[in-house]
Design a protein around this motif. Structure first.
Motif, PDB file in Angstrom:
ATOM      1  N   ARG A 273       0.866  -1.183   0.000  1.00 45.97           N
ATOM      2  CA  ARG A 273       0.000   0.000   0.000  1.00 45.97           C
ATOM      3  C   ARG A 273       0.900   1.229   0.000  1.00 45.97           C
ATOM      4  NH1 ARG A 273      -5.182   0.993   3.660  1.00 45.97           N
ATOM      5  NH2 ARG A 273      -5.739  -0.747   2.342  1.00 45.97           N
ATOM      6  N   PHE A 274       0.645   2.099  -0.953  1.00 51.77           N
ATOM      7  CA  PHE A 274       1.411   3.328  -1.064  1.00 51.77           C
ATOM      8  C   PHE A 274       0.670   4.464  -0.370  1.00 51.77           C
ATOM      9  CE2 PHE A 274       3.001   0.612  -4.374  1.00 51.77           C
ATOM     10  CZ  PHE A 274       4.356   0.885  -4.403  1.00 51.77           C
ATOM     11  N   LYS A 275       1.389   5.504  -0.029  1.00 50.88           N
ATOM     12  CA  LYS A 275       0.791   6.607   0.731  1.00 50.88           C
ATOM     13  C   LYS A 275      -0.249   7.394  -0.054  1.00 50.88           C
ATOM     14  CE  LYS A 275       4.106   7.035   4.378  1.00 50.88           C
ATOM     15  NZ  LYS A 275       5.032   7.877   5.135  1.00 50.88           N
ATOM     16  N   ASN A 276      -0.368   7.137  -1.348  1.00 53.45           N
ATOM     17  CA  ASN A 276      -1.435   7.767  -2.127  1.00 53.45           C
ATOM     18  C   ASN A 276      -2.733   6.963  -2.034  1.00 53.45           C
ATOM     19  OD1 ASN A 276      -0.992   5.566  -3.785  1.00 53.45           O
ATOM     20  ND2 ASN A 276      -0.606   6.751  -5.629  1.00 53.45           N
ATOM     21  N   GLY A 277      -2.721   5.863  -1.250  1.00 52.60           N
ATOM     22  CA  GLY A 277      -3.908   5.037  -1.053  1.00 52.60           C
ATOM     23  C   GLY A 277      -4.010   3.859  -2.000  1.00 52.60           C
ATOM     24  N   GLU A 278      -3.138   3.784  -2.979  1.00 46.89           N
ATOM     25  CA  GLU A 278      -3.179   2.709  -3.962  1.00 46.89           C
ATOM     26  C   GLU A 278      -2.543   1.443  -3.396  1.00 46.89           C
ATOM     27  OE1 GLU A 278      -1.969   2.134  -8.648  1.00 46.89           O
ATOM     28  OE2 GLU A 278      -1.669   4.055  -7.677  1.00 46.89           O
ATOM     29  N   GLU A 279      -3.173   0.293  -3.700  1.00 46.43           N
ATOM     30  CA  GLU A 279      -2.617  -1.001  -3.318  1.00 46.43           C
ATOM     31  C   GLU A 279      -2.186  -1.736  -4.576  1.00 46.43           C
ATOM     32  OE1 GLU A 279      -4.614  -3.499  -0.503  1.00 46.43           O
ATOM     33  OE2 GLU A 279      -5.474  -1.762   0.483  1.00 46.43           O
ATOM     34  N   ARG A 280      -0.981  -2.333  -4.505  1.00 43.62           N
ATOM     35  CA  ARG A 280      -0.409  -2.987  -5.669  1.00 43.62           C
ATOM     36  C   ARG A 280       0.247  -4.296  -5.248  1.00 43.62           C
ATOM     37  NH1 ARG A 280       0.000   0.954  -9.899  1.00 43.62           N
ATOM     38  NH2 ARG A 280       1.611  -0.249 -10.962  1.00 43.62           N
ATOM     39  N   ILE A 281       0.412  -5.204  -6.222  1.00 37.84           N
ATOM     40  CA  ILE A 281       1.114  -6.474  -6.010  1.00 37.84           C
ATOM     41  C   ILE A 281       2.442  -6.416  -6.755  1.00 37.84           C
ATOM     42  CG2 ILE A 281       1.107  -8.964  -6.430  1.00 37.84           C
ATOM     43  CD1 ILE A 281      -0.928  -8.248  -4.346  1.00 37.84           C
ATOM     44  N   PHE A 282       3.514  -6.706  -6.009  1.00 36.16           N
ATOM     45  CA  PHE A 282       4.849  -6.775  -6.592  1.00 36.16           C
ATOM     46  C   PHE A 282       5.302  -8.231  -6.532  1.00 36.16           C
ATOM     47  CE2 PHE A 282       9.488  -6.739  -6.220  1.00 36.16           C
ATOM     48  CZ  PHE A 282       9.823  -5.993  -7.343  1.00 36.16           C
ATOM     49  N   ASP A 283       5.658  -8.790  -7.679  1.00 36.13           N
ATOM     50  CA  ASP A 283       6.110 -10.179  -7.772  1.00 36.13           C
ATOM     51  C   ASP A 283       7.635 -10.191  -7.756  1.00 36.13           C
ATOM     52  OD1 ASP A 283       6.576 -12.849  -8.269  1.00 36.13           O
ATOM     53  OD2 ASP A 283       5.512 -12.892 -10.185  1.00 36.13           O
ATOM     54  N   LEU A 284       8.196 -10.778  -6.716  1.00 32.22           N
ATOM     55  CA  LEU A 284       9.646 -10.815  -6.561  1.00 32.22           C
ATOM     56  C   LEU A 284      10.290 -11.990  -7.290  1.00 32.22           C
ATOM     57  CD1 LEU A 284      11.596  -8.987  -4.932  1.00 32.22           C
ATOM     58  CD2 LEU A 284      11.558 -10.734  -3.170  1.00 32.22           C
ATOM     59  N   THR A 285       9.491 -12.928  -7.781  1.00 29.16           N
ATOM     60  CA  THR A 285      10.009 -14.154  -8.403  1.00 29.16           C
ATOM     61  C   THR A 285      11.090 -13.914  -9.460  1.00 29.16           C
ATOM     62  OG1 THR A 285       7.862 -15.181  -7.997  1.00 29.16           O
ATOM     63  CG2 THR A 285       9.338 -16.322  -9.501  1.00 29.16           C
ATOM     64  N   PRO A 286      10.936 -12.968 -10.394  1.00 26.77           N
ATOM     65  CA  PRO A 286      11.964 -12.794 -11.426  1.00 26.77           C
ATOM     66  C   PRO A 286      13.328 -12.355 -10.889  1.00 26.77           C
ATOM     67  CG  PRO A 286       9.949 -11.623 -12.018  1.00 26.77           C
ATOM     68  CD  PRO A 286       9.783 -12.100 -10.620  1.00 26.77           C
TER      69      PRO A 286
ATOM     70  N   ARG B 199      -5.975  -2.211  -6.085  1.00 29.31           N
ATOM     71  CA  ARG B 199      -6.977  -1.254  -5.617  1.00 29.31           C
ATOM     72  C   ARG B 199      -6.481   0.131  -5.979  1.00 29.31           C
ATOM     73  NH1 ARG B 199      -8.989  -1.233   0.457  1.00 29.31           N
ATOM     74  NH2 ARG B 199      -8.757  -3.412  -0.054  1.00 29.31           N
ATOM     75  N   PRO B 200      -7.206   0.799  -6.887  1.00 28.25           N
ATOM     76  CA  PRO B 200      -6.737   2.118  -7.316  1.00 28.25           C
ATOM     77  C   PRO B 200      -6.816   3.142  -6.187  1.00 28.25           C
ATOM     78  CG  PRO B 200      -8.839   1.588  -8.341  1.00 28.25           C
ATOM     79  CD  PRO B 200      -8.429   0.398  -7.539  1.00 28.25           C
ATOM     80  N   ARG B 201      -6.078   4.186  -6.381  1.00 22.97           N
ATOM     81  CA  ARG B 201      -6.076   5.295  -5.428  1.00 22.97           C
ATOM     82  C   ARG B 201      -7.475   5.888  -5.370  1.00 22.97           C
ATOM     83  NH1 ARG B 201      -2.770  10.568  -6.992  1.00 22.97           N
ATOM     84  NH2 ARG B 201      -4.194  10.389  -8.710  1.00 22.97           N
ATOM     85  N   LEU B 202      -7.933   6.172  -4.169  1.00 20.57           N
ATOM     86  CA  LEU B 202      -9.226   6.823  -4.007  1.00 20.57           C
ATOM     87  C   LEU B 202      -9.065   8.310  -4.285  1.00 20.57           C
ATOM     88  CD1 LEU B 202     -10.403   5.089  -0.724  1.00 20.57           C
ATOM     89  CD2 LEU B 202     -11.122   4.577  -3.061  1.00 20.57           C
ATOM     90  N   PRO B 203     -10.015   8.894  -4.999  1.00 23.21           N
ATOM     91  CA  PRO B 203      -9.896  10.335  -5.264  1.00 23.21           C
ATOM     92  C   PRO B 203     -10.020  11.114  -3.964  1.00 23.21           C
ATOM     93  CG  PRO B 203     -12.003   9.488  -6.033  1.00 23.21           C
ATOM     94  CD  PRO B 203     -11.204   8.312  -5.561  1.00 23.21           C
ATOM     95  N   LYS B 204      -9.259  12.189  -3.879  1.00 23.30           N
ATOM     96  CA  LYS B 204      -9.338  13.034  -2.693  1.00 23.30           C
ATOM     97  C   LYS B 204     -10.655  13.785  -2.714  1.00 23.30           C
ATOM     98  CE  LYS B 204      -4.533  13.852  -1.695  1.00 23.30           C
ATOM     99  NZ  LYS B 204      -3.504  14.849  -1.464  1.00 23.30           N
ATOM    100  N   ARG B 205     -11.290  13.808  -1.551  1.00 22.54           N
ATOM    101  CA  ARG B 205     -12.511  14.600  -1.431  1.00 22.54           C
ATOM    102  C   ARG B 205     -12.130  15.996  -0.984  1.00 22.54           C
ATOM    103  NH1 ARG B 205     -16.682  11.002   1.910  1.00 22.54           N
ATOM    104  NH2 ARG B 205     -17.366  13.098   2.335  1.00 22.54           N
TER     105      ARG B 205
END
Length: 96
Positions: free
Chosen positions: A19-32, A79-85
């Motif tokens: 989870r990044f501080k902009n609210g976005e969640e991402r998957i990083f694959d370390l296998t390679p 999970r995309p970043r949620l827009p700032k309200r």
């Protein structure tokens, strides 16, 4: 683009949910990367699971770290970043 890491969770298959501080969640694959230099040490699952957030990025118990820009650029959004309200909209809701 520099987006700091807020949290990291190890998953099966040498993947990380980040989870990044902009609210976005991402998957990083370390296998390679598990055959490259010090990254090979992370094939030890207990070491892989030792991932923590340090200085806006991630680090393992063997002091290996990855730049947050690299993590962001080489990961997939779950999970995309949620827009700032706007504060105006929040105040309007509170007033009623």
């Amino acid at each position: 683009m520099y987006i700091p890491v807020k949290s990291a969770k190890p998953l099966e298959g040498y993947k990380l949910q980040i989870r990044f501080k902009n609210g976005e969640e991402r998957i990083f694959d370390l296998t390679p990367y598990l055959t490259i230099g010090k990254f090979a040490e992370l094939r030890d699952i207990s070491l892989f699971n030792s991932v923590t957030v340090k200085f806006d990025s991630i680090e393992w118990a063997n002091h290996l770290d990855i730049d947050p820009e690299f993590l962001y650029a080489h990961s997939v959004t779950i999970r995309p970043r949620l827009p700032k309200r706007s504060t105006r909209a929040v105040k309007k809701q509170a007033v009623g």
